[in-house]
Design a protein around this motif. Structure first.
Motif, PDB file in Angstrom:
ATOM      1  N   SER A  29       1.110  -1.174  -0.011  1.00 37.40           N
ATOM      2  CA  SER A  29      -0.094   0.043  -0.151  1.00 37.40           C
ATOM      3  C   SER A  29       0.903   1.282   0.015  1.00 37.40           C
ATOM      4  O   SER A  29       2.133   1.108   0.415  1.00 37.40           O
ATOM      5  N   ASN A  32      -1.072   7.038  -4.432  1.00 36.70           N
ATOM      6  CA  ASN A  32      -0.728   6.902  -6.025  1.00 36.70           C
ATOM      7  C   ASN A  32       0.439   7.023  -6.537  1.00 36.70           C
ATOM      8  O   ASN A  32       1.092   8.176  -5.919  1.00 36.70           O
ATOM      9  N   THR A  37       1.532  -0.689  -8.539  1.00 32.88           N
ATOM     10  CA  THR A  37       1.288  -1.676  -9.770  1.00 32.88           C
ATOM     11  C   THR A  37       2.762  -2.085 -10.533  1.00 32.88           C
ATOM     12  O   THR A  37       2.560  -3.165 -10.733  1.00 32.88           O
ATOM     13  N   ASP A 369      -4.238  -6.279  -8.526  1.00 29.64           N
ATOM     14  CA  ASP A 369      -3.728  -4.848  -8.505  1.00 29.64           C
ATOM     15  C   ASP A 369      -5.102  -3.851  -8.444  1.00 29.64           C
ATOM     16  O   ASP A 369      -5.768  -3.579  -9.288  1.00 29.64           O
ATOM     17  N   ASP A 370      -4.953  -3.418  -7.420  1.00 26.15           N
ATOM     18  CA  ASP A 370      -6.167  -2.163  -7.031  1.00 26.15           C
ATOM     19  C   ASP A 370      -7.531  -2.630  -7.180  1.00 26.15           C
ATOM     20  O   ASP A 370      -8.375  -1.640  -7.739  1.00 26.15           O
ATOM     21  N   ALA A 397      -2.880  -1.838  -3.093  1.00 26.11           N
ATOM     22  CA  ALA A 397      -4.182  -0.881  -2.523  1.00 26.11           C
ATOM     23  C   ALA A 397      -3.787   0.403  -2.057  1.00 26.11           C
ATOM     24  O   ALA A 397      -2.740   0.538  -1.537  1.00 26.11           O
TER      25      ALA A 397
END
Ligand SMILES: Nc1ncnc2c1ncn2[C@@H]1O[C@H](COP(=O)(O)OP(=O)(O)OP(=O)(O)O)[C@@H](O)[C@H]1O
Ligand SMILES: [Mg+2]
Length: 423
Positions: A29, A32, A37, A369-370, A397
């Protein structure tokens, strides 16, 4: 199987990275754009030699560098192995298994197996037929790596034949000797196309037949919350069975159907999606004839399409024109399904892939992924329950609270290019 270590050099935002991993759930985590990713994309690449985000390799190499190196130490039923891939955009990748170079990059396929869930998966349901063909082909390769060669042979022959059709078309209405010479060359390519296409068709048809019950059960489990029963025996060889007491009624409103619509054997007539009542595990038309039968069917279909192909300058028959038709409650999913239904079906396709890949074999590594941020609470919880028993589950996440508690496990934070254990 599971990764025990992941090491990256000049991959995406990472200059140099090495992390230790264990079986069970691991969550990455962080804010952004910090590289979560990128990490799991690397794991997916080691397994498939492709990214779930981009079609070309150039963006995978850190800006300013000319190659990326990815390494994974994998622990599996066959013992420990070291998988290494050097990504050289514009040139062939180089791969090594246990430090020995392999002749072709695709020889590494199968050394690490993954199933990756990502927000991009919505395109499996809502996107063009090409998305679903790619889904089938990638899964086919994951189930049997030799299909990587089958697929690339077909693509090569198709490219060459298409170029020939285009150039013949560009020369207008050919007559006499010129037409005969083009026809003779096209004939030769027709034979090659059919020879390369038939095994791919057959593989896809068998795959769809094998996948169908898993998709139906997984859709039911994700959308309605049927109990997730992990039916594995103590010997650990059994597959996943999502079916509980409340199995879907055939033809019911939420029943999913999946049909391989084949441009080669279409005239044979397939059951209408969602028609119900029929044998839902039925093979696709043409499947029973096997590879030789499909090759003959393809030759026939190509001969019939010859005139229109020359007119239009494209190859109109073959696996590249086929469609995996998905439907929910008798309506095509694409264009009709709600956003939530589309998500459930996309998840079901991935869960079904997982169920199929672990049938009688060790678990592939699951990557999410997310995904949780995209789902409502009910779907989050149900998905979590379905995957929590996987041998290794890697999750990214931005907001850790989006990940259901049942997936508690090792935690890493990803920030400013550094990946650190959070517990
Ligand atoms: N080839 C590259 N070279 C250098 N940096 C790159 C390269 N490719 C991507 N990046 C950087 O990596 C970052 C994106 O990383 P990533 O997609 O892993 O983020 P994330 O943590 O998953 O974010 P989100 O939570 O938004 O999904 C971006 O800042 C991007 O600029
Ligand atoms: Mg991300």
């Amino acid at each position: 199987m599971h990764l025990t270590r992941l090491a990256l050099n000049d991959f995406r935002s990472y200059g140099e990275l090495s992390i230790e991993l264990g079986p069970g759930v691991t969550t990455f985590s962080g804010p952004n754009g910090e590289g979560k990713t990128n990490l799991v994309e690397a794991v997916g690449y080691l397994a498939t030699l492709g990214s779930h985000r981009v079609a070309t390799d150039a963006p995978l190499v850190r800006r300013g560098a000319d190659r990326a190196v990815l390494r994974a130490a994998v622990s599996g039923a066959q013992g420990d192995s070291l998988v290494e891939v050097e990504v050289n955009p514009g040139r062939a990748n180089r791969v090594r298994l246990n430090r020995s170079p392999l002749p072709r990059p695709r020889d590494i396929l199968g050394a690490l197996r993954t199933v990756l869930f990502a927000p991009e998966d919505l395109a499996l349901v809502k996107g063009d037929p090409g998305e679903r063909r790619r889904f089938l082909d990638e899964l086919l390769v994951a189930t049997a790596p030799r299909y990587a060669g089958v697929r690339s042979d077909y693509e090569r022959v198709l490219r060459q034949r298409t170029a020939l059709l285009k150039s013949a078309g560009a020369r207008g209405n050919l007559r006499g000797a010129a037409r005969e010479s083009v026809t003779a060359t096209l004939d030769a390519w027709v034979a090659q196309l059919a020879r390369a296409g038939a095994p791919l068709l057959h593989g896809r048809m068998r795959l769809v037949t094998a996948l169908r019950p898993h998709v139906a059960a997984a859709y039911e489990a994700v959308s309605r919350g049927t109990d997730a029963t992990d039916s594995r025996g103590t010997d650990g060889t059994d597959g996943t069975d999502y079916r509980g007491e409340g199995e879907a009624v055939p033809g019911g409103a939420s029943e999913t159907a999946m049909i391989y619509r084949c441009s080669v054997v279409d005239s044979a007539g397939t059951a209408e999606p969602g028609a119900g009542g029929g044998d839902r595990s039925a093979e696709a038309p043409g499947q029973a004839e096997g590879v030789p039968g499909l090759e003959t069917a393809m030759l026939k279909a190509l001969a019939a399409a010859r005139a229109s192909e020359l007119d239009r300058g494209v190859c109109l028959v073959g696996p590249h024109r086929d469609e995996l038709e998905l439907s929910i409650g008798g309506l095509p999913a694409r264009g009709y399904a709600s956003h939530g239904e589309s998500w459930s079906l996309a998840l079901a396709l991935r869960l079904a892939s997982f169920a199929l890949l672990r049938e009688g074999r060790e678990d592939p590594v699951l990557i999410l992924d997310d995904v949780f941020a995209e789902l409502d609470v009910g779907r989050r919880e149900r998905l979590a329950a379905l995957i929590s028993g996987g041998e290794q589950v890697l999750i990214t996440a931005a907001v850790p609270a989006d990940v259901p508690d049942v997936l508690a496990g090792a935690r890493f934070t990803v920030r400013a290019g550094a990946v650190r254990r959070a517990d």
